[in-house]
Write a protein that holds these residues in place. Structure first.
Motif, PDB file in Angstrom:
ATOM      1  N   PHE A  57      47.935  18.553  40.416  1.00 15.91           N
ATOM      2  CA  PHE A  57      48.041  19.824  39.699  1.00 15.91           C
ATOM      3  C   PHE A  57      48.680  19.674  38.326  1.00 15.91           C
ATOM      4  N   ASN A  58      48.895  18.423  37.897  1.00 16.77           N
ATOM      5  CA  ASN A  58      49.462  18.103  36.594  1.00 16.77           C
ATOM      6  C   ASN A  58      50.831  18.749  36.358  1.00 16.77           C
ATOM      7  N   LYS A  59      51.603  18.929  37.436  1.00 20.03           N
ATOM      8  CA  LYS A  59      52.960  19.439  37.305  1.00 20.03           C
ATOM      9  C   LYS A  59      53.900  18.280  37.009  1.00 20.03           C
ATOM     10  N   ASP A  60      55.115  18.587  36.660  1.00 20.98           N
ATOM     11  CA  ASP A  60      56.113  17.563  36.358  1.00 20.98           C
ATOM     12  C   ASP A  60      56.407  16.729  37.603  1.00 20.98           C
ATOM     13  N   SER A  61      56.441  15.416  37.457  1.00 20.02           N
ATOM     14  CA  SER A  61      56.699  14.525  38.590  1.00 20.02           C
ATOM     15  C   SER A  61      58.186  14.232  38.770  1.00 20.02           C
ATOM     16  N   LYS A  62      59.011  14.791  37.888  1.00 23.51           N
ATOM     17  CA  LYS A  62      60.448  14.523  37.913  1.00 23.51           C
ATOM     18  C   LYS A  62      61.118  15.226  39.089  1.00 23.51           C
ATOM     19  N   CYS A  63      62.093  14.547  39.673  1.00 19.10           N
ATOM     20  CA  CYS A  63      62.890  15.113  40.759  1.00 19.10           C
ATOM     21  C   CYS A  63      63.934  16.068  40.183  1.00 19.10           C
ATOM     22  N   ALA A  64      64.359  17.029  40.975  1.00 18.92           N
ATOM     23  CA  ALA A  64      65.388  17.978  40.545  1.00 18.92           C
ATOM     24  C   ALA A  64      66.697  17.283  40.188  1.00 18.92           C
ATOM     25  N   CYS A  65      66.943  16.089  40.726  1.00 19.77           N
ATOM     26  CA  CYS A  65      68.174  15.348  40.424  1.00 19.77           C
ATOM     27  C   CYS A  65      68.097  14.658  39.067  1.00 19.77           C
ATOM     28  N   GLY A  66      66.900  14.647  38.460  1.00 19.30           N
ATOM     29  CA  GLY A  66      66.723  14.023  37.157  1.00 19.30           C
ATOM     30  C   GLY A  66      65.971  12.702  37.195  1.00 19.30           C
ATOM     31  N   HIS A  67      65.763  12.141  38.375  1.00 19.38           N
ATOM     32  CA  HIS A  67      65.013  10.887  38.504  1.00 19.38           C
ATOM     33  C   HIS A  67      63.589  11.097  38.013  1.00 19.38           C
ATOM     34  N   VAL A  68      63.021  10.100  37.410  1.00 20.66           N
ATOM     35  CA  VAL A  68      61.713  10.211  36.768  1.00 20.66           C
ATOM     36  C   VAL A  68      60.578  10.540  37.746  1.00 20.66           C
ATOM     37  N   LEU A  69      60.703  10.176  39.028  1.00 23.62           N
ATOM     38  CA  LEU A  69      59.611  10.385  39.978  1.00 23.62           C
ATOM     39  C   LEU A  69      60.153  10.784  41.342  1.00 23.62           C
ATOM     40  N   GLU A  70      59.752  11.958  41.801  1.00 21.99           N
ATOM     41  CA  GLU A  70      60.116  12.387  43.155  1.00 21.99           C
ATOM     42  C   GLU A  70      58.969  12.019  44.095  1.00 21.99           C
ATOM     43  N   ASP A  71      59.069  10.852  44.693  1.00 21.76           N
ATOM     44  CA  ASP A  71      58.133  10.466  45.742  1.00 21.76           C
ATOM     45  C   ASP A  71      58.897  10.381  47.054  1.00 21.76           C
ATOM     46  N   ARG A  72      58.224  10.024  48.116  1.00 19.52           N
ATOM     47  CA  ARG A  72      58.885  10.053  49.420  1.00 19.52           C
ATOM     48  C   ARG A  72      60.035   9.060  49.505  1.00 19.52           C
TER      49      ARG A  72
END
Length: 130
Positions: A57-72
């Protein structure tokens, strides 16, 4: 039945699909089947995770904690936002996702994390609509 299981295993090992699940369950086994709405994003890497939202959906991949990528992996092993839940529900020396999923306590902690992430996503979507 053994021929079907062997054929299924051969397909599962060589398929390009489902590699996130393959990391957790490399051997096919119908006895392991169970459904859990909140654990699905952890098993598949789909759903409310920002990395999935970005990919589709082309949304921001950043985690709420500030990390560049929120993956599992970030969500489970690294995210500072979920530190207290990890301390309460996860064993002190966990290192792999398959190891974690064997524990009822860990599954409970993961459900709490995913429920909260889903609520955050739904609230954010509702705010964007208004």
């Amino acid at each position: 039945m053994k021929d079907v299981s062997n054929e299924w295993q051969a397909y599962w090992q060589t398929s390009c699909k489902g590699r996130a699940v393959f990391e957790i369950c490399p051997k096919v086994n119908i006895n392991r089947l169970h459904g859990n709405f909140y654990l699905k994003p952890i098993l598949t890497g789909h759903g409310v995770l920002a990395s999935y939202q970005h990919k589709f959906f082309n949304k921001d991949s950043k985690c709420a904690c500030g990390h560049v990528l929120e993956d599992r992996y970030h969500l489970i092993f690294q995210c500072s936002k979920w530190r207290e839940i990890r301390q309460k529900y996860f064993p002190a020396n966990f290192s792999t996702l398959p190891q974690l999923l064997q524990s009822n306590s860990v599954r409970s902690g993961l459900e709490i994390i995913l429920k909260q992430r889903l609520e955050e996503t739904l609230c954010s979507t509702a705010d964007n609509i208004q």
